[in-house]
Design an enzyme around this catalytic site. Structure first.
Site, mmCIF file in Angstrom:
data_model
loop_
_atom_site.group_PDB
_atom_site.id
_atom_site.type_symbol
_atom_site.label_atom_id
_atom_site.label_comp_id
_atom_site.label_asym_id
_atom_site.label_seq_id
_atom_site.Cartn_x
_atom_site.Cartn_y
_atom_site.Cartn_z
ATOM 1 N N LYS A 41 0.831 -1.216 0.000
ATOM 2 C CA LYS A 41 0.000 0.000 0.000
ATOM 3 C C LYS A 41 0.857 1.255 0.000
ATOM 4 C CE LYS A 41 -3.832 -2.518 1.770
ATOM 5 N NZ LYS A 41 -4.228 -3.320 2.898
ATOM 6 N N GLU A 72 16.112 -11.575 -3.636
ATOM 7 C CA GLU A 72 15.425 -12.344 -2.597
ATOM 8 C C GLU A 72 16.119 -13.683 -2.384
ATOM 9 O OE1 GLU A 72 11.288 -12.881 -3.616
ATOM 10 O OE2 GLU A 72 11.131 -14.716 -2.476
ATOM 11 N N ASP A 74 15.113 -16.978 -0.228
ATOM 12 C CA ASP A 74 14.159 -17.646 0.658
ATOM 13 C C ASP A 74 14.904 -18.722 1.439
ATOM 14 O OD1 ASP A 74 11.893 -16.200 -0.408
ATOM 15 O OD2 ASP A 74 12.215 -17.387 -2.194
ATOM 16 N N GLU A 77 10.866 -21.768 3.193
ATOM 17 C CA GLU A 77 9.435 -21.699 2.940
ATOM 18 C C GLU A 77 8.946 -23.107 3.228
ATOM 19 O OE1 GLU A 77 8.354 -18.564 -0.409
ATOM 20 O OE2 GLU A 77 9.938 -19.888 -1.074
ATOM 21 N N HIS A 88 16.971 -16.474 -5.597
ATOM 22 C CA HIS A 88 16.499 -15.734 -6.774
ATOM 23 C C HIS A 88 17.611 -14.799 -7.218
ATOM 24 C CE1 HIS A 88 12.099 -16.646 -6.261
ATOM 25 N NE2 HIS A 88 12.487 -16.824 -5.017
ATOM 26 N N ARG A 111 6.737 -12.063 -17.562
ATOM 27 C CA ARG A 111 7.393 -12.630 -16.384
ATOM 28 C C ARG A 111 8.920 -12.648 -16.481
ATOM 29 N NH1 ARG A 111 5.923 -15.481 -11.905
ATOM 30 N NH2 ARG A 111 7.357 -17.061 -11.139
ATOM 31 N N ASP A 119 11.146 -16.954 -10.743
ATOM 32 C CA ASP A 119 11.073 -18.389 -10.454
ATOM 33 C C ASP A 119 12.108 -18.796 -9.413
ATOM 34 O OD1 ASP A 119 9.233 -18.344 -12.446
ATOM 35 O OD2 ASP A 119 10.235 -19.790 -13.756
ATOM 36 N N ARG A 253 5.087 -31.858 -5.490
ATOM 37 C CA ARG A 253 5.871 -31.121 -4.492
ATOM 38 C C ARG A 253 5.493 -31.466 -3.068
ATOM 39 N NH1 ARG A 253 6.706 -26.097 -7.712
ATOM 40 N NH2 ARG A 253 6.340 -26.745 -9.827
#
Ligand code: NAG
Ligand code: NAG
Length: 292
Positions: A41, A72, A74, A77, A88, A111, A119, A253
């Site tokens: 926002k 990024e 991760d 997760e 990434h 993308r 991805d 997965r």
């Protein structure tokens, strides 16, 4: 169980870079990641009101014209049945605002045209063939607390390793069984192999790969932790079969049904879910954990 726990690094996009913008990270502001999200926002220190469209399946969310990008990592997760750690790549350092093609919006068919590798390259035990490794009662038992160790090897970076410690025992990462070779960590060769076997675009490589990502580690990072559900893909990319009709290697997965993970169900049935992150440590390789 279809919530996802995210532990991720990102770059500073709040108060420090945009001093006129007072709230800062303490109020959950300044977030950015490799998806260049449009749903902040406040983005790059300004209200993201221009072009704001409410999201049709989430009354608290929407998307504005501004995206906020950064690289990024991760670190974690995961949920009861599946986990992944994902690097990434990114061709641009620091937090930056995007509009249009630079954002790499999937809906616009762009993308792979943006600046970020959306991805990424993921090491997900179940996905790469170790289906008995992680889950309730499995080698890494998700009914018990665990220590998750992530090691960044080499400068420039060549490998990201994982071990777990549980019940006083060190548990090596799982080994892959459905790729061209056997791997137990994130390396350039592993990433290339996963893309080849799945037929996915190797955007990780195109955006600089492991050595490109390595440069990001020289800049300040923010550790972000959250508990979230997924209004776009119902978390199926983590714990189910995705694409849902695919039988290709890498499509399976986890054990969740392809109909699971609808945020409506998650928020009504699993509203009391919680996660505890504790004893967070940084240090030289092998210094942050020990077996008993
Ligand atoms: C775990 O990996 C280390 C090398 O990183 C190796 O020395 C050790 O033998 C492995 N343990 C098991 C049980 O495979
Ligand atoms: C860390 O521990 C592993 C497994 O015991 C070992 O193979 C590796 O050489 C160690 N690395 C360093 C930098 O001490």
């Amino acid at each position: 169980m279809v919530l996802c726990i995210l532990l991720q690094w990102m770059q500073i996009g709040g108060k420090q870079k945009y001093p006129a913008f007072k709230p800062g990270a303490k109020y959950g502001r300044g977030y950015c990641d490799g998806q260049c999200p449009h749903d902040m926002k406040v983005s790059s220190g300004r209200a993201n009101v221009d072009g704001w469209k409410p999201q049709d399946n989430d009354e608290n969310s929407g998307n504005g014209k501004l995206g906020t990008c950064c690289w990024e990592m991760d670190i974690w997760e995961g949920n009861l049945v599946s986990q992944a750690y994902t690097v990434h790549a990114g061709s641009k350092s620091g937090q930056y605002e995007c509009t249009g093609t630079q954002c790499g919006d999937t809906d616009s068919g762009e993308r792979f045209k943006g600046t970020c590798d959306k991805d990424g390259c993921d090491f997900a035990s179940y996905r790469w063939g170790a289906t008995d490794y992680y889950g309730p009662g499995k080698t890494v038992d998700t009914k018990q607390p665990m220590t998750v160790v992530t090691q960044f090897i080499g400068d420039p970076l060549t490998e990201i390793k994982r071990v777990y410690v549980q019940g006083g025992k060190v548990i090596n990462n799982s080994k892959t069984s459905n790729l061209g070779s056997v791997y137990d960590s994130l390396t350039e060769a592993f990433c290339d192999d996963t893309k080849q076997v799945t037929g996915d675009t190797n955007d990780f490589k195109a955006k600089g790969g492991m050595s490109g990502f390595s440069k990001n580690l020289d800049t300040p990072q923010v550790l972000v932790m959250s508990l979230w559900d997924d209004h776009t893909a119902n978390m199926l990319w983590l714990d189910s079969t995705y694409p849902t009709d695919s039988t290709k290697p890498g499509a399976a997965r986890g054990t969740c049904a392809v109909t699971s993970g609808d945020p409506k169900d998650v928020e009504s049935k699993q509203a009391n879910s919680q996660v505890v992150y504790s004893d967070i440590k940084f240090g030289p390789i092998n210094s942050t954990y020990k077996a008993n």
